[in-house]
Design a protein around this motif. Sequence first.
Motif, PDB file in Angstrom:
ATOM      1  N   ALA A  13       4.835 -16.244  13.343  1.00 39.92           N
ATOM      2  CA  ALA A  13       3.490 -16.031  13.438  1.00 39.92           C
ATOM      3  C   ALA A  13       3.179 -14.484  13.858  1.00 39.92           C
ATOM      4  O   ALA A  13       2.270 -13.624  13.467  1.00 39.92           O
ATOM      5  N   ALA A  14       4.128 -13.885  14.890  1.00 41.14           N
ATOM      6  CA  ALA A  14       4.173 -12.572  15.223  1.00 41.14           C
ATOM      7  C   ALA A  14       4.209 -11.741  14.223  1.00 41.14           C
ATOM      8  O   ALA A  14       3.484 -10.556  13.925  1.00 41.14           O
ATOM      9  N   LEU A  15       5.191 -12.013  13.022  1.00 38.44           N
ATOM     10  CA  LEU A  15       5.298 -11.248  11.783  1.00 38.44           C
ATOM     11  C   LEU A  15       4.109 -11.202  11.059  1.00 38.44           C
ATOM     12  O   LEU A  15       3.669  -9.892  10.433  1.00 38.44           O
ATOM     13  N   LEU A  16       3.606 -12.405  10.668  1.00 35.65           N
ATOM     14  CA  LEU A  16       2.357 -12.478  10.036  1.00 35.65           C
ATOM     15  C   LEU A  16       1.134 -11.320  10.639  1.00 35.65           C
ATOM     16  O   LEU A  16       0.417 -10.920   9.930  1.00 35.65           O
ATOM     17  N   ALA A  17       1.086 -11.578  11.933  1.00 26.82           N
ATOM     18  CA  ALA A  17       0.019 -11.050  12.691  1.00 26.82           C
ATOM     19  C   ALA A  17       0.270  -9.438  12.489  1.00 26.82           C
ATOM     20  O   ALA A  17      -0.651  -8.708  12.415  1.00 26.82           O
ATOM     21  N   GLY A  18       1.663  -9.071  12.661  1.00 28.25           N
ATOM     22  CA  GLY A  18       1.990  -7.819  12.270  1.00 28.25           C
ATOM     23  C   GLY A  18       1.498  -7.318  11.361  1.00 28.25           C
ATOM     24  O   GLY A  18       1.105  -6.256  11.149  1.00 28.25           O
ATOM     25  N   THR A  19       1.858  -7.918  10.180  1.00 29.00           N
ATOM     26  CA  THR A  19       1.684  -7.343   8.738  1.00 29.00           C
ATOM     27  C   THR A  19       0.113  -7.505   8.402  1.00 29.00           C
ATOM     28  O   THR A  19      -0.436  -6.338   7.759  1.00 29.00           O
ATOM     29  N   ALA A  20      -0.463  -8.317   9.146  1.00 26.16           N
ATOM     30  CA  ALA A  20      -2.010  -8.428   8.805  1.00 26.16           C
ATOM     31  C   ALA A  20      -2.724  -7.236   9.492  1.00 26.16           C
ATOM     32  O   ALA A  20      -3.596  -6.474   8.815  1.00 26.16           O
ATOM     33  N   ALA A  21      -2.138  -6.707  10.675  1.00 20.93           N
ATOM     34  CA  ALA A  21      -2.444  -5.502  11.216  1.00 20.93           C
ATOM     35  C   ALA A  21      -2.129  -4.123  10.743  1.00 20.93           C
ATOM     36  O   ALA A  21      -2.696  -3.062  11.236  1.00 20.93           O
ATOM     37  N   ALA A  22      -1.238  -4.406   9.848  1.00 23.74           N
ATOM     38  CA  ALA A  22      -0.534  -2.972   9.632  1.00 23.74           C
ATOM     39  C   ALA A  22      -1.031  -2.389   8.079  1.00 23.74           C
ATOM     40  O   ALA A  22      -0.256  -1.849   7.538  1.00 23.74           O
ATOM     41  N   GLY A  23      -2.278  -2.732   7.845  1.00 26.96           N
ATOM     42  CA  GLY A  23      -2.794  -2.271   6.637  1.00 26.96           C
ATOM     43  C   GLY A  23      -2.528  -0.543   6.298  1.00 26.96           C
ATOM     44  O   GLY A  23      -1.795  -0.394   5.506  1.00 26.96           O
ATOM     45  N   PRO A  24      -3.175   0.034   7.055  1.00 32.26           N
ATOM     46  CA  PRO A  24      -2.918   1.535   6.714  1.00 32.26           C
ATOM     47  C   PRO A  24      -1.492   2.060   6.672  1.00 32.26           C
ATOM     48  O   PRO A  24      -1.182   2.954   5.923  1.00 32.26           O
ATOM     49  N   ARG A  25      -0.775   1.323   7.397  1.00 32.62           N
ATOM     50  CA  ARG A  25       0.784   1.946   7.637  1.00 32.62           C
ATOM     51  C   ARG A  25       1.519   1.349   6.450  1.00 32.62           C
ATOM     52  O   ARG A  25       2.217   2.281   5.822  1.00 32.62           O
ATOM     53  N   ASP A  26       1.054   0.325   5.995  1.00 33.32           N
ATOM     54  CA  ASP A  26       1.737  -0.298   4.685  1.00 33.32           C
ATOM     55  C   ASP A  26       1.313   0.636   3.493  1.00 33.32           C
ATOM     56  O   ASP A  26       2.066   1.190   2.714  1.00 33.32           O
ATOM     57  N   ASP A  27       0.004   1.181   3.515  1.00 33.80           N
ATOM     58  CA  ASP A  27      -0.367   1.811   2.540  1.00 33.80           C
ATOM     59  C   ASP A  27       0.139   3.317   2.231  1.00 33.80           C
ATOM     60  O   ASP A  27       0.449   3.831   1.249  1.00 33.80           O
ATOM     61  N   LEU A  28       0.361   3.682   3.687  1.00 32.08           N
ATOM     62  CA  LEU A  28       1.205   4.959   3.726  1.00 32.08           C
ATOM     63  C   LEU A  28       2.514   4.859   3.024  1.00 32.08           C
ATOM     64  O   LEU A  28       2.892   5.740   2.663  1.00 32.08           O
ATOM     65  N   LEU A  29       3.236   3.899   3.567  1.00 33.31           N
ATOM     66  CA  LEU A  29       4.513   3.731   3.019  1.00 33.31           C
ATOM     67  C   LEU A  29       4.624   3.632   1.665  1.00 33.31           C
ATOM     68  O   LEU A  29       5.428   3.824   0.836  1.00 33.31           O
ATOM     69  N   ALA A  30       3.683   2.864   1.098  1.00 35.01           N
ATOM     70  CA  ALA A  30       3.564   2.644  -0.256  1.00 35.01           C
ATOM     71  C   ALA A  30       3.370   3.793  -1.041  1.00 35.01           C
ATOM     72  O   ALA A  30       3.812   4.295  -1.917  1.00 35.01           O
ATOM     73  N   GLY A  31       2.326   4.722  -0.349  1.00 34.91           N
ATOM     74  CA  GLY A  31       2.319   6.193  -0.963  1.00 34.91           C
ATOM     75  C   GLY A  31       3.374   6.881  -1.028  1.00 34.91           C
ATOM     76  O   GLY A  31       3.920   7.605  -1.898  1.00 34.91           O
ATOM     77  N   TYR A  32       4.141   6.809   0.074  1.00 36.07           N
ATOM     78  CA  TYR A  32       5.645   7.633   0.025  1.00 36.07           C
ATOM     79  C   TYR A  32       6.687   7.257  -1.012  1.00 36.07           C
ATOM     80  O   TYR A  32       7.117   7.979  -1.542  1.00 36.07           O
ATOM     81  N   ALA A  33       6.471   5.931  -0.985  1.00 37.71           N
ATOM     82  CA  ALA A  33       7.536   5.473  -1.832  1.00 37.71           C
ATOM     83  C   ALA A  33       7.332   5.647  -3.426  1.00 37.71           C
ATOM     84  O   ALA A  33       7.994   6.036  -4.308  1.00 37.71           O
ATOM     85  N   ALA A  34       5.870   5.744  -3.797  1.00 39.49           N
ATOM     86  CA  ALA A  34       5.544   6.039  -5.142  1.00 39.49           C
ATOM     87  C   ALA A  34       5.920   7.651  -5.352  1.00 39.49           C
ATOM     88  O   ALA A  34       6.323   7.801  -6.486  1.00 39.49           O
ATOM     89  N   ALA A  35       5.624   8.426  -4.406  1.00 43.99           N
ATOM     90  CA  ALA A  35       5.947   9.985  -4.528  1.00 43.99           C
ATOM     91  C   ALA A  35       7.518  10.079  -4.556  1.00 43.99           C
ATOM     92  O   ALA A  35       7.779  10.947  -5.304  1.00 43.99           O
ATOM     93  N   ALA A  36       8.293   9.212  -3.768  1.00 45.08           N
ATOM     94  CA  ALA A  36       9.714   9.460  -3.817  1.00 45.08           C
ATOM     95  C   ALA A  36      10.279   8.892  -5.032  1.00 45.08           C
ATOM     96  O   ALA A  36      11.089   9.680  -5.368  1.00 45.08           O
ATOM     97  N   ARG A  37       9.410   7.989  -5.619  1.00 46.08           N
ATOM     98  CA  ARG A  37      10.107   7.639  -7.066  1.00 46.08           C
ATOM     99  C   ARG A  37       9.731   8.588  -7.933  1.00 46.08           C
ATOM    100  O   ARG A  37      10.584   8.911  -8.787  1.00 46.08           O
ATOM    101  N   ALA A  39       9.510  11.625  -7.445  1.00 46.76           N
ATOM    102  CA  ALA A  39      10.502  12.793  -7.252  1.00 46.76           C
ATOM    103  C   ALA A  39      12.104  12.462  -7.768  1.00 46.76           C
ATOM    104  O   ALA A  39      12.734  13.467  -8.169  1.00 46.76           O
ATOM    105  N   SER A  40      12.405  11.211  -7.590  1.00 50.68           N
ATOM    106  CA  SER A  40      13.732  10.881  -8.028  1.00 50.68           C
ATOM    107  C   SER A  40      13.863   9.553  -8.423  1.00 50.68           C
ATOM    108  O   SER A  40      13.637   8.544  -7.782  1.00 50.68           O
TER     109      SER A  40
END
Lengths: 138, 163
Positions: A13-37, A39-40
Amino acid sequence: MHHTLITLISLAAALLAGTAAAGPRDDLLAGYAAAARTASPAFAGFSAARGKDLHTRAFAAGKADTPACTSCHGQDPRGPGRTLTGKSIEAMALSVTPARYGDPAKVEKWFKRNCNEVLGRACSAQEKGDWLTYMAGQ
Amino acid sequence: MNIPYRPIALACIALLFSGLVLNRAQAGGGHYYAPVADPMVKEECGSCHLAFAPAMLPASSWRRMMADLGNHFGDDASVDADTAARITRYLVDNAADTGGQRFNDKLMRGVAMNNAPLRITELPRWQREHREVPDWEWRHKEVRSKANCVACHAGAERGYYDD
């Protein structure tokens, strides 16, 4: 047995709540992942261990009074840091300061400034993702 | 009609006197500088150091400082253009020689308003007020920087800079 089950359920439940609240952070990480891909092509995901190394390592190319992230943020990511002018910095660990990393523009602003000061250059998308992964898990 | 001049005059004097005292008290013995009230300015100017009161420098200083945030006393403090414009407007509107005039006390004594000094700690009045602070106190691990006003002035965040 019951206890384990309850712990597991509340953890989920805590994990779910965490992910539900982590929208912008996940987007940010996804953006960095795309840029990293881009680059390499060999990019295989972020690593908290590499993030920790980046956070604690002393660099020579940056400013002399701030060789590492820990120069101001302190050795313990769950503890407060302090700027050179004596101002307290809230802990970088997401578990301690849950409001962190929710504003992508703010995250980018500080990466831009602090990477220049500490590393003497901009951080790569991979480095940013590693570091963020490390702090999100702290 | 018989106007009671004496009581009226006395009342006026009493009122004037208490007004002066009250003003003085509110101003923290002349060491009060209205703190930054704008939340955005407070956030942007106050994450690395205390968000210094705009009344501590003349408008020309704030304009000069805001024009070179990429090299802010050796640090990169750059912000986007919109943010910079908004911060500049606030600082200039409340500077020592504009809106913040009633707070600047004697801090601007000997300062040419159009000379755009950048360091509050280099103003003659600041130096005079701190002349008795020994070197070791500045280097103390709880102080470390002359920009760390709160280390000694506990009320600095609220605008009070008494001893």
